[in-house]
Design an enzyme around this catalytic site. Structure first.
Site, mmCIF file in Angstrom:
data_model
loop_
_atom_site.group_PDB
_atom_site.id
_atom_site.type_symbol
_atom_site.label_atom_id
_atom_site.label_comp_id
_atom_site.label_asym_id
_atom_site.label_seq_id
_atom_site.Cartn_x
_atom_site.Cartn_y
_atom_site.Cartn_z
ATOM 1 N N HIS A 166 2.636 -13.357 1.003
ATOM 2 C CA HIS A 166 3.555 -12.217 0.964
ATOM 3 C C HIS A 166 2.798 -10.904 0.743
ATOM 4 O O HIS A 166 3.104 -9.878 1.353
ATOM 5 C CB HIS A 166 4.574 -12.441 -0.167
ATOM 6 C CG HIS A 166 5.334 -11.233 -0.594
ATOM 7 N ND1 HIS A 166 6.659 -11.034 -0.286
ATOM 8 C CD2 HIS A 166 4.968 -10.147 -1.334
ATOM 9 C CE1 HIS A 166 7.067 -9.885 -0.804
ATOM 10 N NE2 HIS A 166 6.064 -9.341 -1.451
ATOM 11 N N ARG A 179 5.882 1.229 -4.809
ATOM 12 C CA ARG A 179 6.812 0.143 -5.075
ATOM 13 C C ARG A 179 6.780 -0.224 -6.560
ATOM 14 O O ARG A 179 5.786 -0.002 -7.256
ATOM 15 C CB ARG A 179 6.503 -1.095 -4.212
ATOM 16 C CG ARG A 179 5.362 -1.961 -4.720
ATOM 17 C CD ARG A 179 4.007 -1.431 -4.299
ATOM 18 N NE ARG A 179 2.933 -2.313 -4.725
ATOM 19 C CZ ARG A 179 2.017 -1.983 -5.632
ATOM 20 N NH1 ARG A 179 2.075 -0.819 -6.238
ATOM 21 N NH2 ARG A 179 1.045 -2.818 -5.948
ATOM 22 N N THR A 227 21.617 -2.642 0.411
ATOM 23 C CA THR A 227 20.362 -1.906 0.446
ATOM 24 C C THR A 227 20.723 -0.445 0.224
ATOM 25 O O THR A 227 21.555 0.108 0.946
ATOM 26 C CB THR A 227 19.653 -2.065 1.792
ATOM 27 O OG1 THR A 227 19.250 -3.436 1.949
ATOM 28 C CG2 THR A 227 18.428 -1.167 1.882
#
Length: 245
Positions: A166, A179, A227
Site C-alpha cells: 500500500h 496526509r 468523501t
C-alpha cells in the site's frame, strides 16, 4: 486570558483525539436580518477563543463541492470531553442553531504500527525523507475507511506485507499531498479517518487511483461515504461566506 493549546504538539503527538463534524446550514438562516448574520462571525470566533486553551479548531468550506454539507470542523484535543464542550457551545451559536450535523467521526492519532524503523526500515526512511514542497494547500479531503473481518484476522506479519504494498506507490505523492491518519475502531462507524491537504487535486486523484489498485483495497467495506472535499478557510471567512457577507 487562557493560554492557547499547543497546535504543533496536538498535530504531531500520538494520543490526540480528532473530531470531524460536517454541517448543512438550513435555508431559513439566510432569512435572518443581515445584522444577525453579520454578528454570527464574531460569535463563532468568541466560542473558538473560549476553548482555545484545550482544543484547536480548523474550519473548511464544503458548500458547492458536495451535496451533503456546507462546512466541516476538525477539532483536536487530548480530552474528548473538552472537544464535546466546544461542540456543545458551537451548536448554541446563531450559525450552530441553524446547522444540522450530517456526519461526525472520532479518531485518535497513534505512532506508526507497520511502517516503522524496526519493522520496515526502507519504507520508513522513504516516508521520513519525503517533504511537502508544493504551494500552500488549498483543499482538504476526508475519507473514512472501514476494513472487513478478514483484515483484522490476518497475522501482524500478513498485514505488514499488505501495508508495505500500500505504501510503496504513495511515496511519489508526498511532495504534493499531506496526509494524516486517525484510528477510529470503537470510536466511530469506521476503522480509520484519512485526512489529506493539497494544492493539486489532480495529484490527489492519481494517488487515490494508485491506492485503489493495491490488494489491500479488497478489504474495504467502507471507503468514503461520505468523501468530504472542502477549501481551507479561517473561521471568520467561513462564517461570513455562509452568511452571505
Amino acid at each position: 486570558a487562557p493560554m492557547m493549546a499547543d497546535r504543533a504538539k496536538l498535530l504531531t503527538t500520538p494520543g490526540v483525539f480528532g473530531n470531524f463534524s460536517t454541517y448543512k446550514v438550513r435555508a431559513d438562516y439566510m432569512k435572518l436580518p443581515a445584522a444577525e448574520r453579520k454578528a454570527a462571525a464574531a460569535e463563532a470566533q468568541m466560542v473558538i477563543d473560549k476553548h482555545k486553551d484545550k482544543v484547536i479548531v480548523d474550519t473548511y468550506l464544503t458548500r458547492g463541492l458536495g451535496a451533503g454539507s456546507d462546512y466541516l470542523l476538525r477539532v483536536h484535543s487530548t480530552d474528548m470531553a473538552a472537544t464535546q464542550a466546544f461542540l456543545v457551545d458551537w451548536r448554541a451559536t446563531k450559525l450552530g442553531m441553524y446547522s444540522d450535523v450530517t456526519e461526525n467521526l472520532v479518531g485518535i492519532t497513534k505512532a506508526l504500527n507497520y511502517i516503522s524503523k524496526d519493522k520496515s526500515p526502507d519504507l520508513n526512511a522513504g516516508l521520513s525523507s519525503a517533504t511537502y514542497s508544493d504551494s500552500a494547500p488549498r483543499y482538504v479531503i476526508v475519507i473514512p475507511v472501514k476494513k472487513d473481518a478478514a483484515w483484522w484476522n490476518m497475522s501482524d506479519e500478513q498485514r505488514l506485507k499488505e501495508i508495505e504494498v500500500h505504501t510503496q506507490p504513495t511515496l511519489q505523492y508526498l511532495v504534493n499531498v499531506k496526509r494524516k491518519l486517525y484510528h477510529s475502531t470503537g470510536l466511530a462507524d469506521a476503522d480509520f479517518i484519512t485526512y489529506f491537504e493539497t494544492a493539486d487535486l489532480a495529484a490527489f486523484n492519481n494517488l487515490l487511483i494508485a491506492l485503489a489498485k493495491v490488494p489491500e483495497n479488497t478489504h474495504h467495506v467502507r471507503w468514503g461515504n461520505p468523501t468530504v472535499l472542502g477549501t481551507i478557510q479561517s473561521a471568520d471567512v467561513l462564517v461570513k461566506t455562509l452568511s452571505g457577507m
